[in-house]
Design an enzyme around this catalytic site. Structure first.
Site, PDB file in Angstrom:
ATOM      1  N   ARG A  94     -11.858  16.545 -10.647  1.00 13.56           N
ATOM      2  CA  ARG A  94     -12.151  15.938 -11.946  1.00 13.56           C
ATOM      3  C   ARG A  94     -11.293  14.694 -12.169  1.00 13.56           C
ATOM      4  O   ARG A  94     -11.756  13.673 -12.682  1.00 13.56           O
ATOM      5  CB  ARG A  94     -11.907  16.970 -13.047  1.00 13.56           C
ATOM      6  CG  ARG A  94     -12.268  16.487 -14.439  1.00 13.56           C
ATOM      7  CD  ARG A  94     -12.229  17.623 -15.434  1.00 13.56           C
ATOM      8  NE  ARG A  94     -12.506  17.147 -16.771  1.00 13.56           N
ATOM      9  CZ  ARG A  94     -11.689  17.317 -17.813  1.00 13.56           C
ATOM     10  NH1 ARG A  94     -10.547  17.958 -17.657  1.00 13.56           N
ATOM     11  NH2 ARG A  94     -12.006  16.855 -18.992  1.00 13.56           N
ATOM     12  N   HIS A  98     -12.732  10.956 -12.960  1.00 13.39           N
ATOM     13  CA  HIS A  98     -12.344  10.240 -14.172  1.00 13.39           C
ATOM     14  C   HIS A  98     -11.617   8.946 -13.850  1.00 13.39           C
ATOM     15  O   HIS A  98     -11.663   7.992 -14.626  1.00 13.39           O
ATOM     16  CB  HIS A  98     -11.492  11.146 -15.067  1.00 13.39           C
ATOM     17  CG  HIS A  98     -12.291  12.157 -15.819  1.00 13.39           C
ATOM     18  ND1 HIS A  98     -11.985  12.546 -17.103  1.00 13.39           N
ATOM     19  CD2 HIS A  98     -13.399  12.851 -15.471  1.00 13.39           C
ATOM     20  CE1 HIS A  98     -12.878  13.451 -17.513  1.00 13.39           C
ATOM     21  NE2 HIS A  98     -13.736  13.645 -16.531  1.00 13.39           N
ATOM     22  N   ASP A  99     -10.951   8.903 -12.721  1.00 15.88           N
ATOM     23  CA  ASP A  99     -10.299   7.676 -12.285  1.00 15.88           C
ATOM     24  C   ASP A  99     -11.349   6.640 -11.892  1.00 15.88           C
ATOM     25  O   ASP A  99     -11.324   5.502 -12.362  1.00 15.88           O
ATOM     26  CB  ASP A  99      -9.375   7.964 -11.107  1.00 15.88           C
ATOM     27  CG  ASP A  99      -8.633   6.718 -10.630  1.00 15.88           C
ATOM     28  OD1 ASP A  99      -8.191   5.934 -11.498  1.00 15.88           O
ATOM     29  OD2 ASP A  99      -8.503   6.533  -9.409  1.00 15.88           O
ATOM     30  N   GLY A 104     -12.767   1.552 -11.702  1.00 16.92           N
ATOM     31  CA  GLY A 104     -12.847   1.848 -10.280  1.00 16.92           C
ATOM     32  C   GLY A 104     -11.768   2.824  -9.851  1.00 16.92           C
ATOM     33  O   GLY A 104     -10.919   3.241 -10.642  1.00 16.92           O
ATOM     34  N   ASP A 106      -8.732   3.289  -8.828  1.00 18.25           N
ATOM     35  CA  ASP A 106      -7.496   2.501  -8.709  1.00 18.25           C
ATOM     36  C   ASP A 106      -6.264   3.271  -9.179  1.00 18.25           C
ATOM     37  O   ASP A 106      -5.207   2.677  -9.406  1.00 18.25           O
ATOM     38  CB  ASP A 106      -7.628   1.206  -9.514  1.00 18.25           C
ATOM     39  CG  ASP A 106      -7.725   1.456 -11.020  1.00 18.25           C
ATOM     40  OD1 ASP A 106      -7.971   2.621 -11.423  1.00 18.25           O
ATOM     41  OD2 ASP A 106      -7.548   0.496 -11.795  1.00 18.25           O
ATOM     42  N   SER A 108      -5.562   4.418 -11.952  1.00 11.76           N
ATOM     43  CA  SER A 108      -5.136   4.105 -13.325  1.00 11.76           C
ATOM     44  C   SER A 108      -4.990   5.373 -14.156  1.00 11.76           C
ATOM     45  O   SER A 108      -4.236   5.411 -15.131  1.00 11.76           O
ATOM     46  CB  SER A 108      -6.114   3.129 -13.988  1.00 11.76           C
ATOM     47  OG  SER A 108      -7.443   3.615 -13.930  1.00 11.76           O
ATOM     48  N   ASN A 126      -9.451  13.132 -21.357  1.00  7.70           N
ATOM     49  CA  ASN A 126      -8.525  13.479 -20.282  1.00  7.70           C
ATOM     50  C   ASN A 126      -7.393  14.397 -20.716  1.00  7.70           C
ATOM     51  O   ASN A 126      -6.482  14.686 -19.941  1.00  7.70           O
ATOM     52  CB  ASN A 126      -7.925  12.199 -19.673  1.00  7.70           C
ATOM     53  CG  ASN A 126      -8.933  11.410 -18.863  1.00  7.70           C
ATOM     54  OD1 ASN A 126      -9.914  11.970 -18.368  1.00  7.70           O
ATOM     55  ND2 ASN A 126      -8.711  10.120 -18.728  1.00  7.70           N
ATOM     56  N   PRO A 193     -18.839   9.649 -19.078  1.00 10.10           N
ATOM     57  CA  PRO A 193     -20.052  10.368 -19.482  1.00 10.10           C
ATOM     58  C   PRO A 193     -19.682  11.609 -20.293  1.00 10.10           C
ATOM     59  O   PRO A 193     -18.783  12.340 -19.931  1.00 10.10           O
ATOM     60  CB  PRO A 193     -20.704  10.757 -18.150  1.00 10.10           C
ATOM     61  CG  PRO A 193     -20.138   9.805 -17.161  1.00 10.10           C
ATOM     62  CD  PRO A 193     -18.747   9.510 -17.625  1.00 10.10           C
ATOM     63  N   HIS A 223     -19.501  20.258 -10.816  1.00  9.52           N
ATOM     64  CA  HIS A 223     -19.290  21.249 -11.870  1.00  9.52           C
ATOM     65  C   HIS A 223     -19.373  22.676 -11.338  1.00  9.52           C
ATOM     66  O   HIS A 223     -19.273  23.627 -12.104  1.00  9.52           O
ATOM     67  CB  HIS A 223     -20.308  21.051 -12.999  1.00  9.52           C
ATOM     68  CG  HIS A 223     -19.998  19.884 -13.885  1.00  9.52           C
ATOM     69  ND1 HIS A 223     -20.861  19.424 -14.850  1.00  9.52           N
ATOM     70  CD2 HIS A 223     -18.904  19.077 -13.952  1.00  9.52           C
ATOM     71  CE1 HIS A 223     -20.328  18.394 -15.470  1.00  9.52           C
ATOM     72  NE2 HIS A 223     -19.134  18.165 -14.938  1.00  9.52           N
ATOM     73  N   THR A 224     -19.552  22.816 -10.044  1.00 11.30           N
ATOM     74  CA  THR A 224     -19.469  24.152  -9.441  1.00 11.30           C
ATOM     75  C   THR A 224     -18.034  24.660  -9.490  1.00 11.30           C
ATOM     76  O   THR A 224     -17.793  25.857  -9.339  1.00 11.30           O
ATOM     77  CB  THR A 224     -19.973  24.143  -7.982  1.00 11.30           C
ATOM     78  OG1 THR A 224     -19.946  25.461  -7.459  1.00 11.30           O
ATOM     79  CG2 THR A 224     -19.098  23.266  -7.095  1.00 11.30           C
ATOM     80  N   ASP A 276     -19.394  27.639 -13.632  1.00 10.67           N
ATOM     81  CA  ASP A 276     -20.459  28.499 -13.099  1.00 10.67           C
ATOM     82  C   ASP A 276     -19.813  29.818 -12.685  1.00 10.67           C
ATOM     83  O   ASP A 276     -18.581  29.945 -12.700  1.00 10.67           O
ATOM     84  CB  ASP A 276     -21.260  27.805 -11.981  1.00 10.67           C
ATOM     85  CG  ASP A 276     -20.580  27.786 -10.613  1.00 10.67           C
ATOM     86  OD1 ASP A 276     -19.576  28.489 -10.419  1.00 10.67           O
ATOM     87  OD2 ASP A 276     -21.076  27.080  -9.728  1.00 10.67           O
ATOM     88  N   ASP A 283     -19.923  25.692  -4.026  1.00  6.31           N
ATOM     89  CA  ASP A 283     -21.215  26.150  -3.510  1.00  6.31           C
ATOM     90  C   ASP A 283     -22.333  25.564  -4.364  1.00  6.31           C
ATOM     91  O   ASP A 283     -22.099  24.651  -5.154  1.00  6.31           O
ATOM     92  CB  ASP A 283     -21.270  27.692  -3.481  1.00  6.31           C
ATOM     93  CG  ASP A 283     -20.991  28.319  -4.846  1.00  6.31           C
ATOM     94  OD1 ASP A 283     -21.199  27.640  -5.890  1.00  6.31           O
ATOM     95  OD2 ASP A 283     -20.569  29.489  -4.893  1.00  6.31           O
TER      96      ASP A 283
END
Length: 351
Positions: A94, A98-99, A104, A106, A108, A126, A193, A223-224, A276, A283
């Site tokens: 994650r 998010h980075d 990009g 980087d 950050s 975050n 998003p 998201h698995t 999940d 998986d």
């Protein structure tokens, strides 16, 4: 809006058979971002308009002479952390997502807030990121072996790959050569998003980063792994709209179980549920759950709302191998969005 220009499209991916959330960037924040594909040939790359003409394609052998053991050093650091905490893989994956979706890949997201500047890691989306210590530990060992050579951005990309592998997912060769950014702003995390996004919003967010619908579905499979707090799906299980109390796209029994986990008067700070049923195993259960109307987020369930994305969900649900292959391809593509300028000595502060 930024458009992705293709000079030569030959995206050669090295892989065996492997995946956090999400955004919209304005042209200013994206002006330094280039999407360089990994690849043996320096001509083979996708690229955003970039102010720095020196931005080069990533390379599989970038540290071959300067830090040949970097992969194994990072892998050891991730393995040591995973043995103590099974939530580390989801956190690292994650963190990398998010980075990459802000300025990009980087690193950050690793920078600490300083003075009046509130950094990305302290932005609302975050707030639940963790396991930064894994990157710190890996950086310390890498610096001991090859000081001033390997970027924090590359270490995070390698750690995300290892997170997938240690969760039972596929492995792949990570292209390297990213640089670390010098800016990190919490205000820009609004570009990530949202769990409440519909398919059109998701598509726009991903396309602005040069990522296709195929990439969107494959990367959503990340998201698995992991856990979500009630706040990310609360709106689906109560007072959904004027007509329905519960989101009609959610299976009634699943909604009932979530309502018991997240009661109306919930005061538990850490209340929530796994993404999940097999949340520590990489998986294709995530895709099977969506087909059963048991996707946790609106954004997850929205993958059934267009014929193309629904077909991909069905394809990945029926074949773990197909998912793994697509995930690896899309991960390499996403993690090749670059935008940094330096190699930090300390991942938490600029040089």
């Amino acid at each position: 809006m930024l458009k992705l220009h293709y000079s030569i499209i030959s995206f050669l991916l090295h892989r065996l058979t492997t995946l956090g959330q999400h955004l919209t960037s304005d042209s200013n924040s994206q002006s330094m971002v280039s999407l360089s594909s990994s690849i043996k040939s320096p001509e083979s790359r996708f690229q955003f308009p970039c102010e720095d003409p020196r931005a080069d394609a990533l390379s599989l052998n970038y540290y071959e002479k300067t830090c040949p053991d970097v992969d194994s050093i990072v892998t050891k650091a991730v393995n040591n952390a995973v043995k103590k905490d099974k939530t580390v893989p989801a956190a690292l994956l994650r963190m990398h997502f998010h980075d990459c979706f802000i300025r990009g890949c980087d690193a950050s997201v690793l920078l600490n807030s300083k003075g009046n500047n509130k950094a990305e890691k302290d932005g609302p989306p975050n707030a639940s990121l963790h396991a930064f210590f894994v990157i710190d530990n890996a950086k310390k060992e890498v610096e001991a072996s090859c000081p001033g050579v390997v970027s924090c951005a590359d270490i995070l990309a390698l750690a995300a790959r290892d997170a997938v592998v240690f969760s039972g997912g596929p492995t792949w060769d990570v292209p390297k050569g990213r640089k670390d950014g010098r800016k990190s702003r919490a205000s820009e995390t609004t570009q990530l998003p949202s769990p409440a996004f519909n398919i059109a919003q998701l598509q726009q967010s991903f396309s602005q980063r040069g990522l296709s619908l195929d990439d969107l579905v494959a990367l959503s499979g990340g998201h698995t792994l992991g856990f979500s707090h009630c706040s990310s799906f609360q709106s689906r299980i109560r007072n959904f709209n004027a007509t329905y109390d519960i989101d009609p796209s959610m299976h009634p029994s699943f909604a009932a179980s979530l309502r018991s986990i997240c009661p109306k008067s919930n005061r538990a700070k850490n209340a929530g549920t796994t993404m999940d049923p097999s949340s520590t195993t990489f998986d294709n259960t995530y895709f099977k759950s969506i087909l059963q109307k048991k996707g946790l987020f609106s954004s997850d369930q929205s993958l059934l709302s267009t014929p193309k994305t629904k077909d991909l969900v069905t394809k990945f649900a029926s074949s773990k191998a197909n998912f793994n292959k697509a995930f690896v391809s899309s991960m390499i593509k996403m993690s090749s969005i670059t935008g940094g300028q330096e190699v930090r000595k300390d991942c938490r502060v600029v040089n």
